[in-house]
Write an enzyme that holds these catalytic residues in place. Structure first.
Site, PDB file in Angstrom:
ATOM      1  N   SER A 158       0.800  -1.222   0.000  1.00 41.53           N
ATOM      2  CA  SER A 158       0.000   0.000   0.000  1.00 41.53           C
ATOM      3  C   SER A 158       0.831   1.268   0.000  1.00 41.53           C
ATOM      4  CB  SER A 158      -0.949   0.023   1.208  1.00 41.53           C
ATOM      5  OG  SER A 158      -0.244   0.322   2.394  1.00 41.53           O
ATOM      6  N   LYS A 196       1.386   4.156   7.360  1.00 45.06           N
ATOM      7  CA  LYS A 196       0.632   5.026   6.463  1.00 45.06           C
ATOM      8  C   LYS A 196       1.089   6.474   6.609  1.00 45.06           C
ATOM      9  CE  LYS A 196      -2.297   2.019   4.702  1.00 45.06           C
ATOM     10  NZ  LYS A 196      -1.498   0.853   5.132  1.00 45.06           N
TER      11      LYS A 196
END
Length: 237
Positions: A158, A196
């Site tokens: 991701s 993230k």
């Protein structure tokens, strides 16, 4: 979104252009990526061109222009890139640092520090947080800078457009706060850890992937605890 091989080829071409002023040959690309045939390089080049990362110039041999790099602006060497993490990568097979920017002074040049590896971190769907120290890795002191540090093995894709690949070892500086744009280790609901980009959106916190295949997570602050900031990567080939 780039695959690991696409990212490695893009970086190799960009580095050769900066060093020699000309792109590598297809044979050099094949050898650098440890591929058996040049057909694989042709497919990777086509994919990079279709995604807008490179441009092949017509009627010229070995004429490849790098248009952009992941998480940078249109010109990889210019100052117009948007704010974001450009990883300092220690290449495990070469034993040298390829810094994206200076992370410290010269006082600690040559000195290494043992950094504990605390488990795995998801660069994808959050996984259960791991707190067990398994072993240590040696990192250059001038890369780490001040403060406490630990490492986590990245699992998932991701964050691939930020240059963070599945299997990388993420080097984390312990911190319980973050600025907008930082890439962080975020603990969600005290049980799931994820890597993230951190942003504030009004009264909420956004945890953003660097891969269009994944969704941004918007959470209230009481569900998110920052456990550190990403400062670099250790990568084996």
């Amino acid at each position: 979104m780039l695959t690991r091989k696409q990212y490695e080829l893009l970086r190799f071409i960009n580095e050769r252009l900066k060093e020699a002023g000309v792109p590598p040959s297809f044979d050099e690309m094949k050898d650098a990526l440890d591929l058996r045939s040049k057909s694989g390089i042709h497919r990777l080049i086509t994919a990079l061109e279709e995604r807008g990362f490179i441009r092949r110039l017509p009627n010229r041999a070995r004429a490849i222009e790098v248009i952009k790099l992941p998480e940078l602006g249109v010109n990889p060497g210019g100052g117009n890139g948007r704010r974001g993490f450009t990883p300092s990568v220690i290449e495990g097979n070469l034993g040298r640092v390829r810094p994206a920017a200076s992370l410290g002074g010269d006082d600690d040049s040559g000195r290494t520090v043992a950094v504990p590896v605390m488990g795995r971190i998801a660069a994808g769907t959050p996984i259960e947080a791991l707190q067990t120290r398994s072993h240590t890795i040696s990192m250059p002191a001038d890369m780490l800078g001040s403060g406490e540090h630990y490492a986590l093995e990245v699992r998932g894709d991701s964050m691939v457009d930020a240059g963070i690949l599945d299997g990388d070892m993420a080097l984390i500086q312990k911190n319980d706060s973050a600025d907008t744009g930082d890439i962080v280790v975020a603990l969600i609901d005290e049980e799931e850890a994820t890597l993230k980009r951190f942003r504030r959106r009004g009264a909420s916190i956004a945890l953003e992937p660097a891969n269009a295949a994944y969704e941004v997570r918007i959470l209230p602050p009481n569900r998110v605890r920052i456990q550190g900031k990403l400062i670099g990567l250790y990568r084996k080939y």
